[in-house]
Design a protein around this motif. Structure first.
Motif, PDB file in Angstrom:
ATOM      1  N   PHE A  31       0.872  -1.164  -0.056  1.00 53.15           N
ATOM      2  CA  PHE A  31      -0.131  -0.089   0.078  1.00 53.15           C
ATOM      3  C   PHE A  31       0.964   1.191  -0.013  1.00 53.15           C
ATOM      4  N   PRO A  32       0.500   2.480  -0.537  1.00 53.79           N
ATOM      5  CA  PRO A  32       1.194   3.558  -0.644  1.00 53.79           C
ATOM      6  C   PRO A  32       1.663   3.999   0.468  1.00 53.79           C
ATOM      7  N   TRP A  33       0.885   3.834   1.850  1.00 52.42           N
ATOM      8  CA  TRP A  33       1.370   4.286   2.958  1.00 52.42           C
ATOM      9  C   TRP A  33       2.711   3.826   3.761  1.00 52.42           C
ATOM     10  N   LEU A  34       2.994   2.636   3.259  1.00 55.06           N
ATOM     11  CA  LEU A  34       4.155   1.897   3.824  1.00 55.06           C
ATOM     12  C   LEU A  34       5.558   2.555   3.311  1.00 55.06           C
ATOM     13  N   LYS A  35       5.640   3.389   2.436  1.00 54.15           N
ATOM     14  CA  LYS A  35       6.884   3.991   2.090  1.00 54.15           C
ATOM     15  C   LYS A  35       7.237   5.273   2.960  1.00 54.15           C
ATOM     16  N   ASN A  36       5.977   5.777   3.733  1.00 57.79           N
ATOM     17  CA  ASN A  36       6.045   6.806   4.784  1.00 57.79           C
ATOM     18  C   ASN A  36       6.451   6.241   6.223  1.00 57.79           C
ATOM     19  N   TYR A  37       6.419   4.934   6.211  1.00 56.37           N
ATOM     20  CA  TYR A  37       6.502   4.374   7.630  1.00 56.37           C
ATOM     21  C   TYR A  37       7.819   5.113   8.284  1.00 56.37           C
TER      22      TYR A  37
END
Length: 559
Positions: free
Chosen positions: A4-10
């Motif tokens: 999902f796209p949110w994973l890169k901003n973890y």
């Protein structure tokens, strides 16, 4: 999990798919471990008295033994009805260690609301602050309550301070209305009678229901979100995984002004901080801003949780400049949207932004939160917690593309299996595949940050608490002078929204004051209408259904 796209901003170091339920077999195990592990540290402080983890361990074990001595067994329900006092964690952990299901109960409930919750949960025991015992007296005969433990505000303050505080509260300030509960036992006596030698550790699993958190849910009357030990353990560890890089074990001090019976403070302040080995500064009455500020000046606190109205209220106090915020590491907002001007003023005053999170009683509660690594996006509810999926869906349960508006849905180990003994209601809030329907309308951007843009239902949000129009309307309609009524939410500077009712009179002498006084007898404070408008006819559909949408549109034209 999918990419999902949110994973890169973890945040760096966060395990995106951590198995959050493999460390403990129950909340009891988590509690037992932490009370022992941090025995030498201060755990809770309130009204000038501090309890260490070792003291909480001893007291809660005594209370657990007392409960078992009453014949209460695994799975029995116990209601806890008190504000933030030292007794709360002792009672909570004692109930958990006895294997009971905890029913968190708002101390400000009216008799009607309290009776509903006690009957619906099937609670057979209750621990209640004496200040609210007169309400229990009115309804206890209609419930299954067999055991009543009454505590007074000063019961754990020790020394001369205990009787002095209890005397002042009861006799001088007259804060304890008279009540008669002949079978009630004092909290102090319960602790004295509890014998740790007779305690028997219950067998609990992650699948066992441990907590009933009452909520309006996404529809209808208040019902209990049945949260398992696994749900609560999972959310506690998810929060740890998300935040712990910004905090230190054994070092943190959190300001707990939000009531511990509310799911936000229950999981974040009570259980997350327990696992961190931090100290809770319990604020019993945050509305007393002068005393609140005095408490803030007394501690070098590092973590502050609250709702928008709390942050805003503090910022508007003339003595706020006397509070030293230099030790503050994190401020977390939830329960309601944090307004941008409030966040900006808070950051300007403290140097720390308010990181907004999102969740519901049904989700233990945290589903998402802004990162603590500077990648936060003010005005959003952040990114999903580890091992949590969130999506925007249409009415058919189909995921919508990035940027499209739809219902926020989620699944993860912190999501309840359903409402207590209400399978039909439970089915309504899940899409196939285990996706929980939050009832909130939102958007996900290309970076995976979620934003709430509307609410699907007619729910009114007052200071972070859900108010459902049906409940308010039912109460108002029972007034003999009312013919018809409709309730909506209108913008409010202090509480985000306030309840407004439109009333068609049956008795032409009916006044706003009459209705507000009537509501005060039957509704908790935040549900009482702030605005009353009398109208000749309510807008209705062709089948006679009241159209609240038209009333909201009328309000918008006035702004």
């Amino acid at each position: 999990m999918q990419d999902f796209p949110w994973l890169k901003n973890y945040p760096d170091g966060v395990d995106k798919s951590i198995n959050v339920t493999d460390q403990y077999s129950s909340v009891m195990d988590l509690v037992n471990e932490c009370l022992t592990k941090y025995s030498d540290l201060p755990a809770y402080t309130n009204m000038g008295k501090t309890l260490s983890f070792a003291e909480v361990d001893s007291l809660s074990l005594r209370f657990a033994s007392y409960l078992q001595g009453l014949g209460l067994k695994k799975g029995d329900r116990i209601a806890i009805q008190m504000p933030n006092l030292l007794q709360y964690p002792v009672v909570l952990f004692g109930a958990i260690r006895a294997g009971l299901i905890v029913v968190n109960t708002n101390p400000l409930y009216t008799a009607r609301e309290l009776e509903h919750q006690l009957k619906d949960s099937g609670a057979t025991a209750i621990v209640i602050l004496a200040n609210f015992a007169h309400t229990l007296e009115k309804v206890v005969a209609h419930t299954q309550i067999k055991h009543i433990i009454v505590t007074q505000i000063g019961d754990l303050l020790g020394g001369i301070k205990k009787p002095l505080t209890n005397f002042v509260v009861k006799r001088i300030k007259k804060m304890v209305p008279a009540f008669k509960l002949p079978k009630a036992v004092s909290f102090s006596r319960a602790i004295k009678k509890g014998d740790p030698q007779t305690y028997q550790k219950p067998s609990l699993s992650l699948n066992d229901v441990g907590f009933l958190q009452y909520t309006g849910g996404t529809t209808g009357i208040s019902k209990g979100a049945a949260l398992s030990h696994g749900n609560i353990v999972a959310n506690t560890l998810q929060i740890c995984e998300w935040i712990q890089s910004s905090l230190e074990f054994r070092k943190e001090i959190v300001i707990t002004a939000l009531p511990l019976y509310h799911i936000f403070a229950f999981t974040v302040n009570c259980l997350f901080i327990l696992r961190m080995g931090g100290m809770n500064v319990l604020i019993t009455n945050p509305r007393d801003m002068k005393s609140f500020l005095k408490d803030l000046r007394a501690f070098k606190f590092t973590l502050f949780t609250g709702v928008n109205t709390l942050f805003n209220g503090l910022l508007n106090q003339p003595d706020i400049d006397k509070v030293d915020f230099r030790s503050l590491k994190l401020a977390v907002g939830g329960g309601m949207a944090v307004q941008k001007p409030v966040n900006e003023r808070w950051k300007s005053r403290t140097g720390v932004p308010i990181l907004e999170g999102y969740g519901l009683s049904e989700t233990s509660p945290v589903l998402s939160m802004n990162p603590t690594n500077g990648k936060d996006q003010i005005g959003t509810i952040g990114l999903p917690m580890p091992n949590t999926e969130m999506a925007i869906m249409n009415e058919a349960g189909e995921q919508l593309p990035i940027g499209e508006r739809g219902e926020i849905c989620a699944r993860g180990p912190q999501v309840m299996s359903g409402y207590w003994q209400r399978p039909d209601e439970s089915d309504q809030v899940f899409f196939p595949g285990g996706w929980f329907r939050t009832g909130d309308i939102g958007i996900m951007d290309e970076n995976g940050f979620f934003r709430i843009v509307d609410r699907k239902k007619d729910m009114i949000l007052v200071s972070g608490f859900n108010v459902f129009p049906n409940e308010v309307e039912d109460v108002v309609a029972s007034h003999p002078g009312v013919l018809e009524v409709a309730a909506i939410g209108v913008p409010d500077e202090k509480s985000t929204e306030a309840v407004k009712i439109y009333v068609v009179k049956k008795d032409q002498n009916l006044t706003k004051e009459d209705l507000v006084a009537f509501c005060r007898e039957n509704l908790t404070g935040y549900k009482i209408p702030k605005h009353v408008a009398f109208i000749h006819e309510l807008p209705k559909s062709n089948v006679g259904k009241i159209i609240r949408r038209e009333l909201r549109e009328m309000e918008e034209t006035k702004q």
